[in-house]
Design a protein around this motif. Structure first.
Motif, mmCIF file in Angstrom:
data_model
loop_
_atom_site.group_PDB
_atom_site.id
_atom_site.type_symbol
_atom_site.label_atom_id
_atom_site.label_comp_id
_atom_site.label_asym_id
_atom_site.label_seq_id
_atom_site.Cartn_x
_atom_site.Cartn_y
_atom_site.Cartn_z
ATOM 1 N N ASN A 111 0.804 -0.841 -0.087
ATOM 2 C CA ASN A 111 0.053 -0.335 0.112
ATOM 3 C C ASN A 111 0.807 1.195 0.304
ATOM 4 O O ASN A 111 0.194 2.612 0.003
ATOM 5 N N SER A 112 2.281 0.942 -0.004
ATOM 6 C CA SER A 112 3.355 2.191 -0.151
ATOM 7 C C SER A 112 3.620 2.685 0.950
ATOM 8 O O SER A 112 4.484 3.419 1.079
ATOM 9 N N GLN A 113 2.922 2.072 2.343
ATOM 10 C CA GLN A 113 3.273 2.259 3.710
ATOM 11 C C GLN A 113 5.349 2.019 3.658
ATOM 12 O O GLN A 113 5.121 1.095 3.228
ATOM 13 N N PHE A 114 5.857 2.308 4.459
ATOM 14 C CA PHE A 114 7.143 1.943 4.379
ATOM 15 C C PHE A 114 8.583 1.915 5.317
ATOM 16 O O PHE A 114 7.503 3.279 6.420
ATOM 17 N N GLY A 115 8.997 1.723 5.468
ATOM 18 C CA GLY A 115 10.228 1.999 7.373
ATOM 19 C C GLY A 115 11.091 0.929 7.860
ATOM 20 O O GLY A 115 11.334 0.342 6.273
ATOM 21 N N THR A 116 11.159 1.043 8.612
ATOM 22 C CA THR A 116 13.037 -0.030 9.103
ATOM 23 C C THR A 116 12.214 -0.703 10.520
ATOM 24 O O THR A 116 11.687 -0.246 11.219
ATOM 25 N N ILE A 117 13.112 -1.684 10.268
ATOM 26 C CA ILE A 117 13.434 -2.540 11.631
ATOM 27 C C ILE A 117 14.272 -2.717 12.091
ATOM 28 O O ILE A 117 15.691 -3.396 11.346
ATOM 29 N N ASP A 118 14.749 -2.758 13.098
ATOM 30 C CA ASP A 118 15.524 -2.717 14.105
ATOM 31 C C ASP A 118 16.037 -4.004 14.455
ATOM 32 O O ASP A 118 15.489 -4.831 14.535
ATOM 33 N N LEU A 119 17.329 -4.296 14.145
ATOM 34 C CA LEU A 119 17.998 -5.649 13.953
ATOM 35 C C LEU A 119 18.113 -6.558 15.449
ATOM 36 O O LEU A 119 17.623 -7.480 16.036
ATOM 37 N N THR A 120 18.472 -4.991 16.315
ATOM 38 C CA THR A 120 18.705 -5.821 16.991
ATOM 39 C C THR A 120 17.104 -6.414 18.667
ATOM 40 O O THR A 120 16.576 -6.899 19.137
ATOM 41 N N THR A 121 16.169 -5.389 18.148
ATOM 42 C CA THR A 121 15.053 -4.918 19.240
ATOM 43 C C THR A 121 13.083 -6.001 18.207
ATOM 44 O O THR A 121 12.618 -5.908 18.776
ATOM 45 N N GLY A 122 13.445 -5.485 17.387
ATOM 46 C CA GLY A 122 12.648 -5.990 16.189
ATOM 47 C C GLY A 122 11.608 -5.094 16.371
ATOM 48 O O GLY A 122 10.209 -4.828 15.073
ATOM 49 N N GLU A 123 12.294 -3.309 16.856
ATOM 50 C CA GLU A 123 10.875 -2.747 16.225
ATOM 51 C C GLU A 123 11.554 -1.910 15.388
ATOM 52 O O GLU A 123 11.934 -1.688 14.890
ATOM 53 N N PHE A 124 9.810 -1.738 14.691
ATOM 54 C CA PHE A 124 9.606 -0.840 13.816
ATOM 55 C C PHE A 124 9.583 0.860 14.056
ATOM 56 O O PHE A 124 9.242 1.485 15.135
ATOM 57 N N GLU A 125 10.586 0.952 12.520
ATOM 58 C CA GLU A 125 9.943 2.952 12.534
ATOM 59 C C GLU A 125 9.481 3.004 11.560
ATOM 60 O O GLU A 125 10.176 2.502 10.376
ATOM 61 N N TRP A 126 8.555 3.897 11.743
ATOM 62 C CA TRP A 126 8.087 3.805 9.989
ATOM 63 C C TRP A 126 8.284 5.504 9.378
ATOM 64 O O TRP A 126 8.120 6.110 9.964
ATOM 65 N N HIS A 127 8.264 5.259 8.219
ATOM 66 C CA HIS A 127 8.623 6.695 7.455
ATOM 67 C C HIS A 127 8.168 7.425 7.115
ATOM 68 O O HIS A 127 7.898 8.061 6.338
ATOM 69 N N GLY A 128 6.780 6.888 6.806
ATOM 70 C CA GLY A 128 5.863 7.354 5.540
ATOM 71 C C GLY A 128 5.286 6.470 4.655
ATOM 72 O O GLY A 128 5.579 5.418 4.635
ATOM 73 N N GLN A 129 4.443 7.036 3.807
ATOM 74 C CA GLN A 129 3.760 6.505 2.838
ATOM 75 C C GLN A 129 3.748 7.181 1.556
ATOM 76 O O GLN A 129 3.829 8.354 1.732
ATOM 77 N N ASP A 130 3.507 6.970 0.517
ATOM 78 C CA ASP A 130 3.368 7.866 -0.948
ATOM 79 C C ASP A 130 1.871 7.801 -0.997
ATOM 80 O O ASP A 130 0.992 7.404 -0.917
#
Length: 130
Positions: A111-130
């Motif tokens: 759906n064009s939402q995107f972000g990153t996952i921390d390798l150690t904790t698995g926490e997701f950081e949302w960066h936005g959507q197109d």
């Protein structure tokens, strides 16, 4: 004659405007054929897997023990956008240059939402959507 030309022009513009509204599907394609469901961090030997539904991401250590498991979209209460339940269509490592080249997992949803996952904790950081 002028009135007919006006009506035809108006009709043509209305149709093109309405059709144009439905053509945009965002930066990412609605492709469910993700080739790589497992990526391995060569420095730690930890495997990061995306399940067959393309929803859950897990970290598994060398001995096969699960370190963490996350559904980034649901766990972070992202809102419904374009599709009822998005799936991950891009799954890879990147280095975040704005965070001292920290290695993370980059994910993009269909759906064009995107972000990153921390390798150690698995926490997701949302960066936005197109």
């Amino acid at each position: 004659m002028k009135q007919q030309l006006f009506i035809l022009t108006f009709f043509y513009l209305c149709i093109n405007f309405c059709i144009g509204q439905n053509q945009y599907i965002g930066r990412e394609k609605l492709n469910n054929n993700l080739k790589n469901h497992t990526i391995i961090d060569e420095t730690t030997g930890i495997k990061f897997t995306l399940d067959s539904t393309q929803i859950y991401v897990s970290a598994i250590d060398k001995s096969g023990k699960q370190i963490w498991r996350t559904d980034p979209w649901k766990d972070n209460e992202l809102t419904e956008y374009r599709v009822k339940r998005p799936i991950i269509v891009e799954f890879k490592f990147i280095n975040e240059k704005w965070k001292d080249n920290k290695k993370v997992i980059w994910i993009v949803y269909n759906n064009s939402q995107f972000g990153t996952i921390d390798l150690t904790t698995g926490e997701f950081e949302w960066h936005g959507q197109d």
